[in-house]
Motif scaffolding. Sequence first.
Motif, PDB file in Angstrom:
ATOM      1  N   PHE A 119       0.871  -1.166   0.000  1.00 56.33           N
ATOM      2  CA  PHE A 119       0.000   0.000   0.000  1.00 56.33           C
ATOM      3  C   PHE A 119       0.905   1.211   0.000  1.00 56.33           C
ATOM      4  N   ASN A 120       0.410   2.332  -0.488  1.00 56.21           N
ATOM      5  CA  ASN A 120       1.257   3.523  -0.541  1.00 56.21           C
ATOM      6  C   ASN A 120       1.793   3.854   0.853  1.00 56.21           C
ATOM      7  N   GLY A 121       3.115   3.807   0.996  1.00 55.18           N
ATOM      8  CA  GLY A 121       3.750   4.058   2.286  1.00 55.18           C
ATOM      9  C   GLY A 121       4.101   2.805   3.045  1.00 55.18           C
ATOM     10  N   LEU A 122       3.641   1.648   2.569  1.00 51.41           N
ATOM     11  CA  LEU A 122       3.940   0.372   3.225  1.00 51.41           C
ATOM     12  C   LEU A 122       4.532  -0.594   2.198  1.00 51.41           C
ATOM     13  N   ILE A 123       5.805  -0.895   2.366  1.00 49.65           N
ATOM     14  CA  ILE A 123       6.532  -1.754   1.428  1.00 49.65           C
ATOM     15  C   ILE A 123       6.750  -3.118   2.073  1.00 49.65           C
ATOM     16  N   VAL A 150      19.845  -3.997   7.495  1.00 46.68           N
ATOM     17  CA  VAL A 150      18.550  -3.377   7.168  1.00 46.68           C
ATOM     18  C   VAL A 150      18.035  -2.563   8.358  1.00 46.68           C
ATOM     19  N   ARG A 151      18.193  -3.099   9.556  1.00 44.38           N
ATOM     20  CA  ARG A 151      17.750  -2.362  10.742  1.00 44.38           C
ATOM     21  C   ARG A 151      18.494  -1.037  10.878  1.00 44.38           C
ATOM     22  N   ALA A 152      19.782  -1.054  10.561  1.00 42.57           N
ATOM     23  CA  ALA A 152      20.573   0.174  10.654  1.00 42.57           C
ATOM     24  C   ALA A 152      20.149   1.189   9.595  1.00 42.57           C
ATOM     25  N   LEU A 153      19.811   0.705   8.398  1.00 40.34           N
ATOM     26  CA  LEU A 153      19.439   1.601   7.301  1.00 40.34           C
ATOM     27  C   LEU A 153      18.042   2.174   7.473  1.00 40.34           C
ATOM     28  N   PHE A 154      17.135   1.376   8.039  1.00 47.79           N
ATOM     29  CA  PHE A 154      15.739   1.795   8.131  1.00 47.79           C
ATOM     30  C   PHE A 154      15.273   1.829   9.585  1.00 47.79           C
ATOM     31  N   ASP A 155      16.065   2.459  10.409  1.00 52.03           N
ATOM     32  CA  ASP A 155      15.744   2.581  11.823  1.00 52.03           C
ATOM     33  C   ASP A 155      14.387   3.281  12.009  1.00 52.03           C
ATOM     34  N   LYS A 156      13.563   2.701  12.876  1.00 53.71           N
ATOM     35  CA  LYS A 156      12.231   3.231  13.191  1.00 53.71           C
ATOM     36  C   LYS A 156      11.292   3.248  11.986  1.00 53.71           C
ATOM     37  N   LYS A 157      11.620   2.427  10.990  1.00 53.00           N
ATOM     38  CA  LYS A 157      10.738   2.281   9.832  1.00 53.00           C
ATOM     39  C   LYS A 157      10.409   0.822   9.542  1.00 53.00           C
ATOM     40  N   ILE A 158      11.017  -0.090  10.268  1.00 50.54           N
ATOM     41  CA  ILE A 158      10.913  -1.502   9.925  1.00 50.54           C
ATOM     42  C   ILE A 158       9.972  -2.234  10.870  1.00 50.54           C
ATOM     43  N   PHE A 203     -12.386   8.170   3.413  1.00 50.59           N
ATOM     44  CA  PHE A 203     -11.789   9.079   4.391  1.00 50.59           C
ATOM     45  C   PHE A 203     -11.530   8.303   5.677  1.00 50.59           C
ATOM     46  N   ILE A 204     -10.309   8.425   6.208  1.00 51.89           N
ATOM     47  CA  ILE A 204      -9.939   7.701   7.417  1.00 51.89           C
ATOM     48  C   ILE A 204      -9.348   8.674   8.432  1.00 51.89           C
ATOM     49  N   CYS A 205      -9.435   8.312   9.696  1.00 51.95           N
ATOM     50  CA  CYS A 205      -8.929   9.194  10.755  1.00 51.95           C
ATOM     51  C   CYS A 205      -8.393   8.357  11.910  1.00 51.95           C
ATOM     52  N   VAL A 206      -7.310   8.834  12.503  1.00 52.36           N
ATOM     53  CA  VAL A 206      -6.797   8.300  13.764  1.00 52.36           C
ATOM     54  C   VAL A 206      -6.794   9.441  14.764  1.00 52.36           C
ATOM     55  N   ALA A 207      -7.243   9.174  15.980  1.00 54.72           N
ATOM     56  CA  ALA A 207      -7.345  10.238  16.984  1.00 54.72           C
ATOM     57  C   ALA A 207      -7.044   9.700  18.375  1.00 54.72           C
ATOM     58  N   ASN A 208      -6.549  10.596  19.223  1.00 58.35           N
ATOM     59  CA  ASN A 208      -6.548  10.362  20.662  1.00 58.35           C
ATOM     60  C   ASN A 208      -7.139  11.605  21.314  1.00 58.35           C
ATOM     61  N   ASN A 209      -7.012  11.728  22.587  1.00 55.18           N
ATOM     62  CA  ASN A 209      -7.646  12.854  23.261  1.00 55.18           C
ATOM     63  C   ASN A 209      -6.894  14.169  23.057  1.00 55.18           C
ATOM     64  N   GLU A 210      -5.727  14.117  22.407  1.00 54.70           N
ATOM     65  CA  GLU A 210      -4.925  15.318  22.207  1.00 54.70           C
ATOM     66  C   GLU A 210      -4.913  15.814  20.772  1.00 54.70           C
ATOM     67  N   LYS A 211      -5.005  14.909  19.810  1.00 56.90           N
ATOM     68  CA  LYS A 211      -4.886  15.314  18.416  1.00 56.90           C
ATOM     69  C   LYS A 211      -5.590  14.309  17.525  1.00 56.90           C
ATOM     70  N   ASN A 212      -5.679  14.655  16.235  1.00 55.40           N
ATOM     71  CA  ASN A 212      -6.214  13.727  15.248  1.00 55.40           C
ATOM     72  C   ASN A 212      -5.529  13.986  13.912  1.00 55.40           C
ATOM     73  N   ILE A 213      -5.554  12.964  13.066  1.00 54.87           N
ATOM     74  CA  ILE A 213      -5.016  13.095  11.714  1.00 54.87           C
ATOM     75  C   ILE A 213      -5.953  12.347  10.774  1.00 54.87           C
ATOM     76  N   SER A 214      -6.345  12.995   9.693  1.00 53.87           N
ATOM     77  CA  SER A 214      -7.261  12.368   8.734  1.00 53.87           C
ATOM     78  C   SER A 214      -6.634  12.355   7.349  1.00 53.87           C
ATOM     79  N   ASP A 250       2.018   5.981  11.773  1.00 51.43           N
ATOM     80  CA  ASP A 250       2.553   7.322  11.532  1.00 51.43           C
ATOM     81  C   ASP A 250       2.084   8.307  12.600  1.00 51.43           C
ATOM     82  N   PHE A 251       0.915   8.078  13.143  1.00 54.48           N
ATOM     83  CA  PHE A 251       0.305   8.966  14.132  1.00 54.48           C
ATOM     84  C   PHE A 251       1.122   9.006  15.430  1.00 54.48           C
ATOM     85  N   ASP A 252       1.673   7.857  15.818  1.00 50.21           N
ATOM     86  CA  ASP A 252       2.416   7.788  17.088  1.00 50.21           C
ATOM     87  C   ASP A 252       3.678   6.929  16.912  1.00 50.21           C
ATOM     88  N   LYS A 253       4.646   7.456  16.181  1.00 52.84           N
ATOM     89  CA  LYS A 253       5.881   6.721  15.915  1.00 52.84           C
ATOM     90  C   LYS A 253       6.664   6.432  17.196  1.00 52.84           C
TER      91      LYS A 253
END
Length: 359
Positions: free
Chosen positions: A167-171, A190-198, A313-324, A350-353
């Motif tokens: 999916f776009n953004g997910l390889i 791979v872990r070193a190259l794509f830290d916090k993305k794998i 249309f999709i949305c992720v939210a918590n009590n502090e913020k949201n992203i759609s 992506d909302f809470d890396k």
Amino acid sequence: MKHLLVYFTKTLHLNPLFKELVEEKLKEYRLYVDEYIVLDVNTANLDFFINLQDSKYTHISIITEESSFCIVNKFLATMNESELIQSDDDFILKDNLKYQNSSLLIKLNDKFVNILKAKDYFLPEFLYEDTMMNVFYILDDDFDGVNVILNTQAKPYGVKVYVFNLFNGLICVNIFKEKFSHLDGFMQSVRALFDKKIIEEINVFSFILNKLKEKNKTITFAESCTAGALVNEFSKLDGCSNILMASVVTYSVNSKKQWLKIDDYCANNVYSNECTIAMAKGALALTKADYAISTTGLLGKDDFNEIKSGDVFICVANNEKNISKKLKLNSSRALMQKECALACAVLLLDFDKELFFNE
């Protein structure tokens, strides 16, 4: 690795639920079916099994029933000039790699052959080693760049890499081991190259569940166009009760107003970012979960005013913020629901890396 799936059964191959069970089990062992064959129990002969010796496949899974399990073992014993021995209630090939609970693994020339005796909705375990192929995911929009980096990186370690956009953004990355592969070394690089993305799990939803469980966080869902497809991905996993607070399918406008308390503007604009944000906030208020994911959109064949079929249309939210986010999908209704569920998973990551990618 080439995998052949053979159904040597009278009726089990006709049962769609049983075939789904086989597919789910194969996924656990990171096995994809390159081809499947239905073998007629009444007309099958030794020639078919002799031809398997010269086939292109490296792994051959044969699903049998009680009577055909015995037939397969007799054919293979004849081919290998081997003997049959009794184990439990079965007569099996003496020269085998492993036998366990109606599942037999043998080596046929350079091929692994796993014969499984199934019954109704019981399927024995596959006996292949689960380290022959690795699957992991990388969160990145630059597919071409990731593809080049991984294939370049793979050469010194002797592994084969197959990369595709799930999916776009997910390889999604499939790694196949060769005889002298150094998989551990490759994965470290791979872990070193794509830290916090794998994501080093075969299932993205399982990765999310385990992280939420680890951090003692909960989640809820408010679905419209996906009609429960999103929560279904989580409910299939062991441990979902630890993180799943509740889920509502608010397909109609009235249910959105009554259960999620969306306002009149959103009720008149249900296919919008504003509505999906209101739905997520309503789900948070209703369940008191830490995170909420909501979906709304048009998956039918016809457009609606300025909204096109496949606009979601999709949305992720918590009590502090949201992203759609607005998605543009173009497939069958069922596949678009699955794609939307996957897009929601990516948006949550992506909302809470910090939560998902920090130890």
